[in-house]
Design an enzyme around this catalytic site. Structure first.
Site, PDB file in Angstrom:
ATOM      1  N   LYS A 127       1.048  -1.038   0.463  1.00  0.00           N
ATOM      2  CA  LYS A 127      -0.244  -0.020  -0.163  1.00  0.00           C
ATOM      3  C   LYS A 127       1.083   1.317   0.038  1.00  0.00           C
ATOM      4  O   LYS A 127       0.597   2.232   0.211  1.00  0.00           O
ATOM      5  CB  LYS A 127      -0.974   0.096   0.711  1.00  0.00           C
ATOM      6  N   HIS A 149       6.932  -7.696  -2.869  1.00  0.00           N
ATOM      7  CA  HIS A 149       6.736  -6.857  -0.831  1.00  0.00           C
ATOM      8  C   HIS A 149       7.932  -7.403  -0.279  1.00  0.00           C
ATOM      9  O   HIS A 149       7.240  -6.653   0.989  1.00  0.00           O
ATOM     10  CB  HIS A 149       5.168  -7.005  -0.625  1.00  0.00           C
ATOM     11  N   SER A 159      -4.122   3.240   4.314  1.00  0.00           N
ATOM     12  CA  SER A 159      -4.404   2.272   3.204  1.00  0.00           C
ATOM     13  C   SER A 159      -4.666   0.604   3.535  1.00  0.00           C
ATOM     14  O   SER A 159      -4.938  -0.279   3.172  1.00  0.00           O
ATOM     15  CB  SER A 159      -3.164   2.880   1.950  1.00  0.00           C
TER      16      SER A 159
HETATM   17  S1  PPS Z   1      -0.931  -3.178  -3.139  1.00  0.00           S
HETATM   18  O1  PPS Z   1      -2.269  -4.000  -3.086  1.00  0.00           O
HETATM   19  O2  PPS Z   1      -0.261  -3.156  -2.460  1.00  0.00           O
HETATM   20  O3  PPS Z   1       0.039  -2.888  -4.434  1.00  0.00           O
HETATM   21  O4  PPS Z   1      -0.678  -1.349  -2.878  1.00  0.00           O
HETATM   22  P1  PPS Z   1      -0.181   0.247  -3.501  1.00  0.00           P
HETATM   23  O5  PPS Z   1      -0.548  -0.298  -4.918  1.00  0.00           O
HETATM   24  O6  PPS Z   1       1.047  -0.314  -3.204  1.00  0.00           O
HETATM   25  O7  PPS Z   1      -0.844   1.433  -3.280  1.00  0.00           O
HETATM   26  C1  PPS Z   1      -2.461   1.436  -3.049  1.00  0.00           C
HETATM   27  C2  PPS Z   1      -2.416   3.048  -2.701  1.00  0.00           C
HETATM   28  O8  PPS Z   1      -1.954   4.102  -3.873  1.00  0.00           O
HETATM   29  C3  PPS Z   1      -2.609   4.913  -3.791  1.00  0.00           C
HETATM   30  N1  PPS Z   1      -2.572   5.009  -5.684  1.00  0.00           N
HETATM   31  C4  PPS Z   1      -2.224   6.445  -6.162  1.00  0.00           C
HETATM   32  N2  PPS Z   1      -2.264   7.428  -5.498  1.00  0.00           N
HETATM   33  C5  PPS Z   1      -2.223   8.228  -5.967  1.00  0.00           C
HETATM   34  N3  PPS Z   1      -1.999   9.325  -7.045  1.00  0.00           N
HETATM   35  C6  PPS Z   1      -1.826   7.856  -8.058  1.00  0.00           C
HETATM   36  N4  PPS Z   1      -1.608   7.926  -9.188  1.00  0.00           N
HETATM   37  C7  PPS Z   1      -1.976   6.317  -6.946  1.00  0.00           C
HETATM   38  N5  PPS Z   1      -1.759   5.095  -8.086  1.00  0.00           N
HETATM   39  C8  PPS Z   1      -2.237   4.771  -6.457  1.00  0.00           C
HETATM   40  C9  PPS Z   1      -4.184   4.144  -3.727  1.00  0.00           C
HETATM   41  O9  PPS Z   1      -5.086   4.848  -3.709  1.00  0.00           O
HETATM   42  C10 PPS Z   1      -3.519   3.359  -2.686  1.00  0.00           C
HETATM   43  O10 PPS Z   1      -3.708   4.680  -1.948  1.00  0.00           O
HETATM   44  P2  PPS Z   1      -4.926   5.369  -0.849  1.00  0.00           P
HETATM   45  O11 PPS Z   1      -4.646   5.956   0.184  1.00  0.00           O
HETATM   46  O12 PPS Z   1      -5.284   3.588   0.126  1.00  0.00           O
HETATM   47  O13 PPS Z   1      -6.107   5.179  -1.631  1.00  0.00           O
END
Ligand code: PPS
Length: 285
Positions: free
Chosen positions: A37, A99, A129
């Site tokens: 996340k 991860h 998150s």
């Molecule tokens: S995972 O399941 O571990 O692969 O998830 P991961 O991709 O690491 O994390 C998901 C969070 O990243 C946010 N996210 C973004 N934030 C800003 N801009 C962009 N483009 C973007 N893409 C993914 C996503 O919304 C999750 O965070 P939260 O705080 O839950 O919204």
């Protein structure tokens, strides 16, 4: 969940362990490493566009991001394992997601001197998150209520272990392994263009201003939320009615979750756990 090599894990990430440990990395592989996340999908999509955005329309329109960029340690039901998918990737370079904490990364990545991009996110937003992810992802352990979840987070009992050790372990590695770029989610939110340039320069890519502008537009939160190849809607074990994968994408959303007492307790634990490391995070921008 059970203890595995000193961290909390579920079988999805340990059942294929022998193949994970013996995975044969290549010198041109790019490993994308994060605590869950932290923005893995975001940085993955940026890298995918930097390498393949111009030359493969089919890739961009019909292959979900998790098919293009295998999740190395994943081993789940009828899906191919992460190692099989990585072994079968036709691309060069191969982009591979993990991860794993730094001490569990297969040794061939270090032997091959592969490039690694690590993305870290501040603990409070990362925890929020992760909480919503555990609510909506049927494969993850039940998070309980928010208060139980952060108690567990502070004890480091989430899948993939303590956030504190993860971000600081990779930070220490950066001091001795030059092929590691350590990025922060907060910097990406603050100035995506600047961070895309840092990535290009680390990877030795020359991208034109137009290409970079196109990438920056495509990787904005709203664009990725609308894009079915990046928003994970195609995964059957996620319940988007509970919470979307692309949830808020903000720095500081933790303020909507932490009570004053929880925040004070969290800060106290944070100080203790992070006292030996020099890595610094911003919880607001
Ligand atoms: S995972 O399941 O571990 O692969 O998830 P991961 O991709 O690491 O994390 C998901 C969070 O990243 C946010 N996210 C973004 N934030 C800003 N801009 C962009 N483009 C973007 N893409 C993914 C996503 O919304 C999750 O965070 P939260 O705080 O839950 O919204």
């Amino acid at each position: 969940m059970f203890d595995f090599e000193g961290i909390s894990m579920t079988r999805c990430f340990t059942d294929n362990w022998e193949k994970v440990q013996n995975f044969q990395a290549r010198p041109d592989d790019i490993l994308i490493a994060t605590y869950p996340k932290a923005g893995t999908t975001w940085v993955s999509y940026i890298l995918d566009l930097l390498y393949f955005g111009n030359d493969d329309l089919e890739r961009q329109t019909s292959q979900p991001i998790y098919m293009r960029i295998p999740f190395l340690e994943l081993c789940f039901q009828e899906f191919s394992t992460g190692t099989e998918m990585a072994d079968n990737l036709p691309t060069s370079p191969r982009l591979i997601k993990t991860h794993l904490p730094v001490q569990l990364v297969p040794k061939s990545f270090w032997e091959q001197n592969s490039r690694i991009v690590y993305l870290a996110r501040n603990a409070k937003d990362n925890a929020v998150s992760y909480f919503h992810f555990d609510r909506m992802n049927m494969v993850q352990p039940e998070p309980g209520d928010w208060n139980s979840f952060i108690q567990k987070f502070m004890k480091g009992k989430n899948v993939f272990g303590p956030w504190y050790d993860h971000v600081s372990g990779w930070w220490e590695k950066k001091q001795t392994y030059p092929n590691l770029l350590y990025l922060f989610y907060e910097d990406l939110v603050e100035d995506t263009g600047r961070e895309v340039e840092r990535l290009s320069s680390f990877l030795g890519l020359s991208t034109s201003v137009e290409e970079r502008e196109k990438i920056i537009k495509g990787v904005q939160f709203d664009a990725m939320k609308q894009n079915n190849m990046t928003n994970h809607v195609t995964l059957p074990f996620m319940d988007f009615k509970i919470s979307p994968f692309m949830r808020k994408g903000k720095v500081g959303d933790w303020k909507c979750h932490f009570t004053v007492a929880q925040n004070e307790q969290f800060d106290e634990v944070y100080k203790q756990k992070m006292k030996k490391t020099t890595v610094r995070f911003r919880t607001e921008i």
